[in-house]
Design a protein around this motif. Sequence first.
Motif, PDB file in Angstrom:
ATOM      1  N   SER A  36       0.861  -1.291  -0.039  1.00  0.00           N
ATOM      2  CA  SER A  36      -0.042   0.037  -0.107  1.00  0.00           C
ATOM      3  C   SER A  36       0.761   1.303  -0.009  1.00  0.00           C
ATOM      4  CB  SER A  36      -0.828   0.234   1.528  1.00  0.00           C
ATOM      5  OG  SER A  36      -1.655  -1.138   1.216  1.00  0.00           O
ATOM      6  N   LEU A  37       0.474   2.243  -1.013  1.00  0.00           N
ATOM      7  CA  LEU A  37       1.164   3.254  -0.824  1.00  0.00           C
ATOM      8  C   LEU A  37       0.870   4.311   0.296  1.00  0.00           C
ATOM      9  CD1 LEU A  37       1.286   4.159  -4.859  1.00  0.00           C
ATOM     10  CD2 LEU A  37       3.141   3.079  -3.456  1.00  0.00           C
ATOM     11  N   THR A  38       1.815   4.880   0.969  1.00  0.00           N
ATOM     12  CA  THR A  38       1.548   5.782   2.115  1.00  0.00           C
ATOM     13  C   THR A  38       1.054   7.093   1.362  1.00  0.00           C
ATOM     14  OG1 THR A  38       3.741   6.242   2.277  1.00  0.00           O
ATOM     15  CG2 THR A  38       3.002   4.476   3.808  1.00  0.00           C
ATOM     16  N   GLN A  39       0.413   7.959   2.144  1.00  0.00           N
ATOM     17  CA  GLN A  39       0.377   9.247   1.810  1.00  0.00           C
ATOM     18  C   GLN A  39       1.444  10.113   1.185  1.00  0.00           C
ATOM     19  OE1 GLN A  39      -1.954  11.472   4.761  1.00  0.00           O
ATOM     20  NE2 GLN A  39      -2.485  13.188   3.178  1.00  0.00           N
ATOM     21  N   GLY A  40       1.305  10.415  -0.018  1.00  0.00           N
ATOM     22  CA  GLY A  40       2.583  11.223  -0.642  1.00  0.00           C
ATOM     23  C   GLY A  40       3.346  10.430  -1.094  1.00  0.00           C
ATOM     24  N   GLN A  41       3.156   9.233  -1.062  1.00  0.00           N
ATOM     25  CA  GLN A  41       4.145   8.113  -1.844  1.00  0.00           C
ATOM     26  C   GLN A  41       3.661   8.017  -3.185  1.00  0.00           C
ATOM     27  OE1 GLN A  41       4.347   4.284  -0.063  1.00  0.00           O
ATOM     28  NE2 GLN A  41       6.558   4.259  -0.843  1.00  0.00           N
ATOM     29  N   ASP A  42       4.615   7.853  -4.166  1.00  0.00           N
ATOM     30  CA  ASP A  42       4.322   8.015  -5.548  1.00  0.00           C
ATOM     31  C   ASP A  42       4.898   6.812  -6.097  1.00  0.00           C
ATOM     32  OD1 ASP A  42       5.665   8.660  -8.463  1.00  0.00           O
ATOM     33  OD2 ASP A  42       3.620   9.310  -8.211  1.00  0.00           O
ATOM     34  N   ILE A  43       3.891   5.973  -7.186  1.00  0.00           N
ATOM     35  CA  ILE A  43       4.399   4.815  -7.658  1.00  0.00           C
ATOM     36  C   ILE A  43       5.395   4.808  -8.473  1.00  0.00           C
ATOM     37  CG2 ILE A  43       2.796   4.959  -9.516  1.00  0.00           C
ATOM     38  CD1 ILE A  43       3.721   1.615  -7.783  1.00  0.00           C
ATOM     39  N   ALA A  44       5.827   6.020  -9.170  1.00  0.00           N
ATOM     40  CA  ALA A  44       6.937   6.250  -9.936  1.00  0.00           C
ATOM     41  C   ALA A  44       8.159   6.052  -9.072  1.00  0.00           C
ATOM     42  CB  ALA A  44       6.803   7.301 -10.658  1.00  0.00           C
ATOM     43  N   ALA A  45       8.240   6.874  -8.110  1.00  0.00           N
ATOM     44  CA  ALA A  45       9.206   6.765  -7.180  1.00  0.00           C
ATOM     45  C   ALA A  45       9.491   5.441  -6.731  1.00  0.00           C
ATOM     46  CB  ALA A  45       8.998   7.863  -5.987  1.00  0.00           C
ATOM     47  N   LEU A  46       8.551   4.762  -6.131  1.00  0.00           N
ATOM     48  CA  LEU A  46       8.750   3.511  -5.600  1.00  0.00           C
ATOM     49  C   LEU A  46       9.448   2.507  -6.811  1.00  0.00           C
ATOM     50  CD1 LEU A  46       8.440   1.356  -3.542  1.00  0.00           C
ATOM     51  CD2 LEU A  46       6.151   0.761  -4.171  1.00  0.00           C
ATOM     52  N   ALA A  47       8.861   2.490  -7.920  1.00  0.00           N
ATOM     53  CA  ALA A  47       9.538   1.780  -8.961  1.00  0.00           C
ATOM     54  C   ALA A  47      11.022   2.237  -9.435  1.00  0.00           C
ATOM     55  CB  ALA A  47       8.576   1.983 -10.229  1.00  0.00           C
ATOM     56  N   SER A  48      11.171   3.533  -9.195  1.00  0.00           N
ATOM     57  CA  SER A  48      12.391   4.045  -9.543  1.00  0.00           C
ATOM     58  C   SER A  48      13.401   3.296  -8.718  1.00  0.00           C
ATOM     59  CB  SER A  48      12.324   5.155  -9.528  1.00  0.00           C
ATOM     60  OG  SER A  48      13.712   5.881  -9.922  1.00  0.00           O
ATOM     61  N   PHE A  49      13.199   3.618  -7.399  1.00  0.00           N
ATOM     62  CA  PHE A  49      13.847   3.022  -6.197  1.00  0.00           C
ATOM     63  C   PHE A  49      14.265   1.613  -6.400  1.00  0.00           C
ATOM     64  CE2 PHE A  49      14.392   1.036  -2.005  1.00  0.00           C
ATOM     65  CZ  PHE A  49      15.677   1.668  -1.558  1.00  0.00           C
ATOM     66  N   THR A  50      13.033   0.803  -6.680  1.00  0.00           N
ATOM     67  CA  THR A  50      13.213  -0.724  -6.852  1.00  0.00           C
ATOM     68  C   THR A  50      14.345  -1.102  -7.964  1.00  0.00           C
ATOM     69  OG1 THR A  50      11.205  -1.019  -6.102  1.00  0.00           O
ATOM     70  CG2 THR A  50      11.949  -2.548  -7.358  1.00  0.00           C
ATOM     71  N   THR A  51      13.806  -0.472  -9.215  1.00  0.00           N
ATOM     72  CA  THR A  51      14.934  -0.723 -10.466  1.00  0.00           C
ATOM     73  C   THR A  51      16.222  -0.438 -10.198  1.00  0.00           C
ATOM     74  OG1 THR A  51      13.958   1.258 -11.541  1.00  0.00           O
ATOM     75  CG2 THR A  51      12.831  -0.764 -11.844  1.00  0.00           C
ATOM     76  N   GLN A  52      16.400   0.873  -9.375  1.00  0.00           N
ATOM     77  CA  GLN A  52      17.705   1.251  -9.025  1.00  0.00           C
ATOM     78  C   GLN A  52      18.553   0.063  -8.468  1.00  0.00           C
ATOM     79  OE1 GLN A  52      19.143   3.957 -10.416  1.00  0.00           O
ATOM     80  NE2 GLN A  52      21.167   3.084  -9.552  1.00  0.00           N
ATOM     81  N   SER A  53      17.688  -0.722  -7.450  1.00  0.00           N
ATOM     82  CA  SER A  53      18.349  -1.923  -7.096  1.00  0.00           C
ATOM     83  C   SER A  53      18.988  -2.876  -8.205  1.00  0.00           C
ATOM     84  CB  SER A  53      17.649  -2.546  -6.132  1.00  0.00           C
ATOM     85  OG  SER A  53      17.261  -1.612  -4.882  1.00  0.00           O
ATOM     86  N   LEU A  54      18.197  -2.928  -9.049  1.00  0.00           N
ATOM     87  CA  LEU A  54      18.666  -3.973 -10.180  1.00  0.00           C
ATOM     88  C   LEU A  54      19.614  -3.382 -10.754  1.00  0.00           C
ATOM     89  CD1 LEU A  54      17.826  -6.326 -12.098  1.00  0.00           C
ATOM     90  CD2 LEU A  54      16.242  -4.466 -13.254  1.00  0.00           C
ATOM     91  N   ILE A  55      19.306  -2.180 -11.299  1.00  0.00           N
ATOM     92  CA  ILE A  55      20.584  -1.489 -12.011  1.00  0.00           C
ATOM     93  C   ILE A  55      22.154  -1.814 -11.234  1.00  0.00           C
ATOM     94  CG2 ILE A  55      21.772   0.560 -12.828  1.00  0.00           C
ATOM     95  CD1 ILE A  55      19.136  -0.395 -14.448  1.00  0.00           C
TER      96      ILE A  55
END
Length: 205
Positions: free
Chosen positions: A181-200
Amino acid sequence: MAKSRPKRTYHHGDLQQALIDAALGLIAEKQDVHTLSLREVARRVGVSQAAPYRHFADKEALLAAVAEEGFHQLLVDLQDSMVTPAADPLAALQASGVAYVQFAVSHPAHYRVMFGAFQVDNATYPALHAVGCQTFAVLVDAIATGQQAGQIITGDPQTLARVAWSLVHGLAMLVIDGQISLTQGQDIAALASFTTQSLIQGIQR
């Protein structure tokens, strides 16, 4: 005797698309693919139970059309996401990962059909198989480009692409199923960006 009224027939500008849209609406409401029926779809559109069979042989054919439509949109989204960062292979790869998750969150009904338990024979639906392969090829090509630029570790690009896909697919499913669940103010793009950065960081040379 009073003359009988002529039988009224249903006319729709694009019945096939209306059936696809109705199926998507029902899947979105139920969050389930298996219980969908052509009878229910016909009722939602307002046509006879026989009308869907003019365009789809059965439920599987309708779901194949839904999946094909979804893959076409996902393909466009992935390609568009990589236009701006194209000069940087790692940035382009990350952008495609973010776009993938955003597509799933924006089109959960499509996504459930595309990557859920629904399976079809490739020979029966060649157009669906082709666009699915094209979509995966975007990821494979992005990784191959990064390898050629010396920015991504060596190895089979398809294998690395499957690893990358597993990551974003897992995140996408967790979000659309409400497990994350995305908390208030959390953005799906930011979460996906952080996750994919780990892959990179994991595949970067």
